[in-house]
Design an enzyme around this catalytic site. Structure first.
Site: not given
Ligand SMILES: *Cc1c(COP(=O)(O)O)cnc(C)c1O
Length: 406
Positions: A96, A118, A385
């Site tokens: 993010k 938000e 992610s």
């Molecule tokens: C917020 C988040 C997601 C989901 O958001 P996307 O916009 O679909 O990427 C996935 N993995 C992590 C670690 C997150 O913090």
């Protein structure tokens, strides 16, 4: 040979990816969104802006994040070889920060004073508060009272970082009410404030902009993977909430038609309404938060309640580009349930010493399933992610007994 260039074709000037996307907002916001679009198109051509963002990615976020060949996990599964793009190693622990820095830098260049957003579980709020602190912008984060209580450590983080956390006490006191409150506050003063959207969702130009800021993930991974193996990956896997980490990985490979691409949605406890957030799998085209996409909705077009063990995945809409990629068949969208995600959470921790975010564990679970059906020579590149530190207390309290922890 004729190849379709999915990137050049989308979005069109009105922000449509096929029939999805667009801009469905109150009239007074149209010129504001147009101004943001113009400023963004101009800035992204400027060497100075690109260089400044690249420097932040390198020296602040710690990019490029590595690609790691999970040999032990792959051997345990017995099949294809699994590789991870380690977005969990970024500063703040997830992907993010990539788009939060991009949006914050754009806001600053436009002369905005305050970032506003938000947050549900608080992950977007923390990443944005981090970017605001670094770039010297004020930051207001709207958060439902129920979420404030559940995600207290993230509330504290945001406050330490200097952000104002504004608890929202309306309705069910969760994400939807927080979106409404943040939107209302934004409309009061869209000139000095900048609404920083947390995924590839919302009205044009946000799905395109957030995608562009995340594109670095796939660009790096493509080069790293080729250097490591001499080839491109045979398969890509990423989890999909709004879809930002997934599109960030996929974009660099969309035109390589021989690569299979999988987006993974949460099927939660079951496929019953309210027990999952499998938007692309079970939703229908509709409208949510100012844009068209697949939506989990009732007969009147109201969003249905959603659930996932991974709070970052429980959104009843999804990015317009994913909606389009599903319809043209370029990406296959699959589901993983809570139990499978938990098993993958522990499996990756114990096979490789990497504790994944519960969101990312959905991608890991699907990759494990896929690997077991592949020949040993085939490869899977997974977007890891985020890291799981935020999830450990909850996982152990609720499910520790199943995995030998009490
Ligand atoms: C917020 C988040 C997601 C989901 O958001 P996307 O916009 O679909 O990427 C996935 N993995 C992590 C670690 C997150 O913090």
């Amino acid at each position: 040979m004729h190849t379709v260039n999915h990137l050049e074709n989308t979005p069109d000037n009105d922000g449509y990816f096929g029939q999805f996307g667009g801009r469905f907002v109150p009239e007074p916001l149209i010129p504001i969104l147009e101004e943001i679009t113009r400023a963004y198109y101009q800035l992204r051509e400027e060497e100075g802006f690109r260089q400044e963002l690249a420097d932040l990615y390198r020296h602040y976020v710690g990019r490029p994040s590595p690609v790691f060949h999970a040999k032990k996990l792959s051997a345990a599964v017995g099949g294809g070889q699994i590789y991870f793009k380690r977005e969990d190693l970024n500063h703040t622990g997830a992907h993010k920060i990539n788009h939060c820095l991009g949006e914050a830098l754009l806001a600053k260049k436009m002369g905005k004073k305050k970032l506003i957003a938000e947050t549900g579980a608080g992950q977007h709020g923390v990443a944005l508060a981090t970017a605001a602190a670094l770039l010297g912008l004020e930051c207001d984060i709207y958060m439902g009272e129920v979420d404030c209580e559940k995600e207290h450590p993230n509330v504290i983080r945001m406050k330490i970082l200097g952000a104002n956390v504004i608890p929202v006490g309306d309705g069910l006191r969760t994400l939807k009410e927080a979106v409404d409150a943040a939107f209302l506050a934004y409309v009061q003063d869209p000139v000095t404030q900048f609404y920083a959207i947390g995924s590839v969702v919302g009205p044009h130009p946000f799905p395109m902009m957030v995608r562009d800021f995340q594109q670095v993930v796939g660009e790096e991974a493509r080069e790293q993977f080729q250097q490591m193996t001499g080839k491109l990956p045979d398969n890509l896997v990423a989890c999909v909430g709004g879809g930002s980490n997934a599109i960030g990985l996929f974009t660099a490979f969309l035109n390589d038609e021989e690569i299979n691409i999988y987006g993974v949605e949460p099927s939660g406890l079951s496929f019953k309404t309210g027990e999952h957030a499998a938007t692309l799998t079970l939703g229908t085209p509709g409208m949510i938060h100012g844009f068209k996409c697949y939506v989990l909705q009732d007969e009147k077009g109201m969003p249905l309640p959603v659930y996932s063990i991974a709070s970052g995945l429980d959104y009843p809409g999804v990015g317009p580009q994913h909606s389009y990629l599903k319809d043209i068949g370029r990406v296959q969208y699959e589901t993983i349930n809570d139990t499978e995600a938990l098993d993958a959470f522990f499996m990756l921790s114990r096979e490789e010493g990497i504790i994944p975010a519960l969101e990312s564990a959905h991608a890991v679970a699907y990759a494990v399933k896929l690997a077991s059906q592949l020949e040993v020579g085939k490869t899977i590149l997974v977007n890891l992610s985020g890291r799981g530190d935020k999830d450990i207390d909850y996982v152990v309290a609720k499910y520790g007994h199943r995995y030998g922890i009490n």
